[in-house]
Write a protein that holds these residues in place. Structure first.
Motif, PDB file in Angstrom:
ATOM      1  N   LEU A   1      -7.512  -6.906  -0.992  1.00 45.77           N
ATOM      2  CA  LEU A   1      -6.850  -8.205  -0.990  1.00 45.77           C
ATOM      3  C   LEU A   1      -6.319  -8.643   0.313  1.00 45.77           C
ATOM      4  O   LEU A   1      -5.468  -8.022   0.962  1.00 45.77           O
ATOM      5  CB  LEU A   1      -5.839  -8.635  -2.090  1.00 45.77           C
ATOM      6  N   GLN A   2      -6.628  -9.949   0.945  1.00 44.27           N
ATOM      7  CA  GLN A   2      -5.960 -10.223   2.122  1.00 44.27           C
ATOM      8  C   GLN A   2      -5.272 -11.632   2.050  1.00 44.27           C
ATOM      9  O   GLN A   2      -6.155 -12.487   1.609  1.00 44.27           O
ATOM     10  CB  GLN A   2      -7.098 -10.214   3.260  1.00 44.27           C
ATOM     11  N   LEU A   3      -4.070 -11.602   2.366  1.00 45.85           N
ATOM     12  CA  LEU A   3      -3.404 -12.913   2.282  1.00 45.85           C
ATOM     13  C   LEU A   3      -2.367 -13.041   3.278  1.00 45.85           C
ATOM     14  O   LEU A   3      -1.834 -12.035   4.170  1.00 45.85           O
ATOM     15  CB  LEU A   3      -2.863 -13.247   0.958  1.00 45.85           C
ATOM     16  N   ASN A   4      -1.691 -14.247   3.795  1.00 47.64           N
ATOM     17  CA  ASN A   4      -0.768 -14.376   4.429  1.00 47.64           C
ATOM     18  C   ASN A   4       0.628 -13.916   3.937  1.00 47.64           C
ATOM     19  O   ASN A   4       1.592 -14.701   3.648  1.00 47.64           O
ATOM     20  CB  ASN A   4      -0.641 -15.721   5.257  1.00 47.64           C
ATOM     21  N   GLY A   5       0.902 -12.644   3.681  1.00 46.77           N
ATOM     22  CA  GLY A   5       2.083 -12.201   3.055  1.00 46.77           C
ATOM     23  C   GLY A   5       1.761 -10.787   2.715  1.00 46.77           C
ATOM     24  O   GLY A   5       0.991  -9.951   2.986  1.00 46.77           O
ATOM     25  N   SER A   6       2.709 -10.052   1.857  1.00 50.33           N
ATOM     26  CA  SER A   6       2.783  -8.701   1.233  1.00 50.33           C
ATOM     27  C   SER A   6       2.782  -8.720  -0.265  1.00 50.33           C
ATOM     28  O   SER A   6       3.290  -9.559  -0.739  1.00 50.33           O
ATOM     29  CB  SER A   6       3.977  -7.844   1.946  1.00 50.33           C
ATOM     30  N   ILE A   7       2.071  -7.650  -0.662  1.00 51.63           N
ATOM     31  CA  ILE A   7       2.006  -7.608  -2.050  1.00 51.63           C
ATOM     32  C   ILE A   7       3.069  -6.233  -2.603  1.00 51.63           C
ATOM     33  O   ILE A   7       3.007  -5.334  -1.859  1.00 51.63           O
ATOM     34  CB  ILE A   7       0.510  -7.175  -2.539  1.00 51.63           C
ATOM     35  N   ASP A   8       3.881  -6.684  -3.364  1.00 47.93           N
ATOM     36  CA  ASP A   8       4.734  -5.414  -4.078  1.00 47.93           C
ATOM     37  C   ASP A   8       4.277  -5.330  -5.275  1.00 47.93           C
ATOM     38  O   ASP A   8       3.710  -6.139  -6.069  1.00 47.93           O
ATOM     39  CB  ASP A   8       6.063  -5.947  -3.973  1.00 47.93           C
ATOM     40  N   TYR A   9       4.868  -4.256  -5.749  1.00 49.98           N
ATOM     41  CA  TYR A   9       4.236  -3.678  -7.314  1.00 49.98           C
ATOM     42  C   TYR A   9       5.714  -3.179  -8.105  1.00 49.98           C
ATOM     43  O   TYR A   9       6.274  -2.368  -7.362  1.00 49.98           O
ATOM     44  CB  TYR A   9       3.252  -2.615  -7.400  1.00 49.98           C
ATOM     45  N   ASP A  10       5.565  -3.579  -9.237  1.00 53.20           N
ATOM     46  CA  ASP A  10       6.741  -2.906 -10.091  1.00 53.20           C
ATOM     47  C   ASP A  10       6.244  -1.596 -10.469  1.00 53.20           C
ATOM     48  O   ASP A  10       5.346  -1.462 -11.336  1.00 53.20           O
ATOM     49  CB  ASP A  10       7.107  -3.964 -11.267  1.00 53.20           C
ATOM     50  N   PRO A  11       7.123  -0.637 -10.284  1.00 53.26           N
ATOM     51  CA  PRO A  11       6.493   0.791 -10.268  1.00 53.26           C
ATOM     52  C   PRO A  11       6.406   1.086 -11.973  1.00 53.26           C
ATOM     53  O   PRO A  11       5.249   1.927 -12.288  1.00 53.26           O
ATOM     54  CB  PRO A  11       7.781   1.785  -9.933  1.00 53.26           C
ATOM     55  N   ARG A  12       7.261   0.542 -12.738  1.00 56.69           N
ATOM     56  CA  ARG A  12       7.132   1.000 -14.297  1.00 56.69           C
ATOM     57  C   ARG A  12       6.073   0.278 -14.888  1.00 56.69           C
ATOM     58  O   ARG A  12       5.242   0.955 -15.639  1.00 56.69           O
ATOM     59  CB  ARG A  12       8.477   0.444 -14.804  1.00 56.69           C
ATOM     60  N   THR A  13       5.730  -0.952 -14.388  1.00 58.76           N
ATOM     61  CA  THR A  13       4.393  -1.686 -14.659  1.00 58.76           C
ATOM     62  C   THR A  13       3.228  -1.087 -14.220  1.00 58.76           C
ATOM     63  O   THR A  13       2.067  -0.757 -14.859  1.00 58.76           O
ATOM     64  CB  THR A  13       4.471  -2.977 -14.579  1.00 58.76           C
ATOM     65  N   VAL A  14       3.298  -0.586 -13.274  1.00 59.90           N
ATOM     66  CA  VAL A  14       2.020   0.267 -12.554  1.00 59.90           C
ATOM     67  C   VAL A  14       1.912   1.644 -13.415  1.00 59.90           C
ATOM     68  O   VAL A  14       0.826   1.806 -13.601  1.00 59.90           O
ATOM     69  CB  VAL A  14       2.248   0.728 -10.918  1.00 59.90           C
ATOM     70  N   ALA A  15       2.792   2.506 -13.708  1.00 60.29           N
ATOM     71  CA  ALA A  15       2.722   3.604 -14.472  1.00 60.29           C
ATOM     72  C   ALA A  15       2.096   3.224 -15.798  1.00 60.29           C
ATOM     73  O   ALA A  15       1.356   3.934 -16.132  1.00 60.29           O
ATOM     74  CB  ALA A  15       4.046   4.216 -14.671  1.00 60.29           C
ATOM     75  N   LEU A  16       2.580   2.077 -16.448  1.00 59.90           N
ATOM     76  CA  LEU A  16       2.121   1.886 -17.709  1.00 59.90           C
ATOM     77  C   LEU A  16       0.712   1.382 -17.504  1.00 59.90           C
ATOM     78  O   LEU A  16      -0.177   1.720 -18.448  1.00 59.90           O
ATOM     79  CB  LEU A  16       2.839   0.419 -18.123  1.00 59.90           C
ATOM     80  N   SER A  17       0.278   0.830 -16.576  1.00 61.01           N
ATOM     81  CA  SER A  17      -1.243   0.411 -16.253  1.00 61.01           C
ATOM     82  C   SER A  17      -2.206   1.598 -16.035  1.00 61.01           C
ATOM     83  O   SER A  17      -3.151   1.880 -16.547  1.00 61.01           O
ATOM     84  CB  SER A  17      -1.462  -0.482 -15.189  1.00 61.01           C
ATOM     85  N   VAL A  18      -1.590   2.705 -15.392  1.00 59.12           N
ATOM     86  CA  VAL A  18      -2.402   3.937 -15.254  1.00 59.12           C
ATOM     87  C   VAL A  18      -2.400   4.848 -16.720  1.00 59.12           C
ATOM     88  O   VAL A  18      -3.486   5.172 -17.030  1.00 59.12           O
ATOM     89  CB  VAL A  18      -1.652   4.671 -14.423  1.00 59.12           C
ATOM     90  N   LEU A  19      -1.280   4.909 -17.713  1.00 66.43           N
ATOM     91  CA  LEU A  19      -1.306   5.466 -18.903  1.00 66.43           C
ATOM     92  C   LEU A  19      -2.751   4.659 -19.463  1.00 66.43           C
ATOM     93  O   LEU A  19      -3.092   5.273 -20.332  1.00 66.43           O
ATOM     94  CB  LEU A  19      -0.169   5.096 -19.456  1.00 66.43           C
ATOM     95  N   ILE A  20      -2.592   3.247 -19.605  1.00 63.83           N
ATOM     96  CA  ILE A  20      -3.653   2.617 -20.323  1.00 63.83           C
ATOM     97  C   ILE A  20      -4.925   2.983 -20.027  1.00 63.83           C
ATOM     98  O   ILE A  20      -5.803   3.327 -20.867  1.00 63.83           O
ATOM     99  CB  ILE A  20      -3.117   1.124 -20.159  1.00 63.83           C
ATOM    100  N   ALA A  21      -5.025   3.188 -18.559  1.00 63.83           N
ATOM    101  CA  ALA A  21      -6.480   3.711 -18.182  1.00 63.83           C
ATOM    102  C   ALA A  21      -6.729   4.850 -18.665  1.00 63.83           C
ATOM    103  O   ALA A  21      -7.976   5.390 -19.104  1.00 63.83           O
ATOM    104  CB  ALA A  21      -6.485   3.548 -16.714  1.00 63.83           C
ATOM    105  N   VAL A  22      -5.930   5.871 -18.601  1.00 63.83           N
ATOM    106  CA  VAL A  22      -6.439   7.061 -18.959  1.00 63.83           C
ATOM    107  C   VAL A  22      -6.547   7.293 -20.608  1.00 63.83           C
ATOM    108  O   VAL A  22      -7.394   7.794 -21.115  1.00 63.83           O
ATOM    109  CB  VAL A  22      -5.053   8.335 -18.582  1.00 63.83           C
ATOM    110  N   VAL A  23      -5.582   6.544 -21.413  1.00 63.47           N
ATOM    111  CA  VAL A  23      -6.003   6.635 -22.728  1.00 63.47           C
ATOM    112  C   VAL A  23      -7.142   5.938 -23.176  1.00 63.47           C
ATOM    113  O   VAL A  23      -7.942   6.243 -24.045  1.00 63.47           O
ATOM    114  CB  VAL A  23      -4.647   5.800 -23.477  1.00 63.47           C
ATOM    115  N   ALA A  24      -7.527   4.637 -22.588  1.00 59.76           N
ATOM    116  CA  ALA A  24      -8.866   3.780 -22.440  1.00 59.76           C
ATOM    117  C   ALA A  24      -9.877   4.898 -22.293  1.00 59.76           C
ATOM    118  O   ALA A  24     -11.106   5.001 -23.067  1.00 59.76           O
ATOM    119  CB  ALA A  24      -8.843   2.590 -21.954  1.00 59.76           C
ATOM    120  N   ALA A  25      -9.856   5.695 -21.203  1.00 57.48           N
ATOM    121  CA  ALA A  25     -11.162   6.261 -20.758  1.00 57.48           C
ATOM    122  C   ALA A  25     -10.970   7.577 -21.741  1.00 57.48           C
ATOM    123  O   ALA A  25     -12.351   8.032 -22.034  1.00 57.48           O
ATOM    124  CB  ALA A  25     -10.655   7.050 -19.331  1.00 57.48           C
TER     125      ALA A  25
END
Length: 276
Positions: A134-158
């Motif tokens: 993704l390219q835009l005129n700015g920077s993207i930040d991530y909330d670490p706890r939500t990122v960890a939750l998304s990874v956990l969902i991906a592992v459980v789903a897989a």
């Protein structure tokens, strides 16, 4: 300045379309894995590879259809072509590792958990690699706890999807598993997007990325066509259409060689008893 992020630019159109593609890829992938397990004499590597590509294309297509609805009101959005293509390759390759593990080892010795973890991490890697494009005129930040939750969902789903692949046999149960898989994959995507915040830079943007419609729509054509062709292959395979029991019942009986006349007892004689 914080940007105003909107993940539903076109309302429910992109989430529904993304969910449908995730279900389609999951359904085709599960049926291909089941096909490799039903008939040990079939070309197992080919069916497993077709299943891996189907699931990978379904997940990747789901992600970027959903991203068509993503916008930041204060800046245009573009995509890096190389990273976008690389995210597709990562999705197919890592899903393939998990599919081949369960295809050859099943659930033995914790292989299901290993395959699920590898596949889930691959799905998460595909998502965040796609976000890196993704390219835009700015920077993207991530909330670490939500990122960890998304990874956990991906592992459980897989893990759940691979478990269904080696456990479920019937068509309707496979369809139900693919619908659940679509919910899980879409839930992982939108959970990960909830972790996103954008800080917009002032001044003129320094990038020249392609717009979502000019880049993503043409790139989505190939995976969508592949999924449709894979669907035709699965629909017309006799073993998947009839099912395991019906296939063996419908198969012609094996012909046995006739008994030779010399092996038959002569008329009026009995082979039992002792001749005195």
């Amino acid at each position: 300045m914080d940007g105003t992020v909107d993940g539903f630019r076109y309302g429910a159109v992109t989430p529904i379309a993304a969910y449908v593609m995730a279900c389609l890829g999951g359904a085709l992938g599960l049926r291909c894995i089941v096909r490799s397990l039903l008939d040990g004499d079939s070309w197992k590597p080919g069916w497993l590879a077709l299943g891996a590509v189907s699931i990978g294309c379904g997940i990747w297509t789901m992600h970027f259809i959903a991203m068509i609805g993503f916008q930041v009101e204060e800046t245009r959005i573009g995509y890096h072509v190389g990273l976008t293509v690389l995210s597709l390759a990562v999705a197919i390759a890592v899903v393939g590792i998990g599919v081949f593990i369960v295809g050859y080892r099943g659930r033995a010795g914790g292989s299901l958990w290993i395959a699920g973890a590898v596949t889930g991490l691959g799905v998460a890697a595909m998502h965040y690699l796609g976000m890196a494009a993704l390219q835009l005129n700015g920077s993207i930040d991530y909330d670490p706890r939500t990122v960890a939750l998304s990874v956990l969902i991906a592992v459980v789903a897989a893990t759940a999807a691979l478990w269904a692949a080696v456990t479920v046999r019937g068509f309707l149960t496979s369809l139900g598993a693919s619908l659940v898989m679509g919910v899980a994959v879409s839930g992982m995507h939108y959970t990960a997007m909830a972790a996103v915040s954008v800080h917009v830079h002032s001044g003129t943007p320094s990038w020249a990325g392609d717009s979502p419609t000019s880049l993503l729509l043409p790139m989505l054509i190939g995976p969508v066509i592949f999924l449709l062709l894979a669907g035709v292959v699965v629909m017309f395979d006799p073993l998947l259409v009839l099912g395991d029991g019906e296939w063996h019942h419908a198969a012609p009986p094996t012909r046995t060689a006739p008994t030779k006349p010399a092996d038959r007892p002569a008329a009026g004689r009995s082979w039992t008893g002792t001749r005195r």
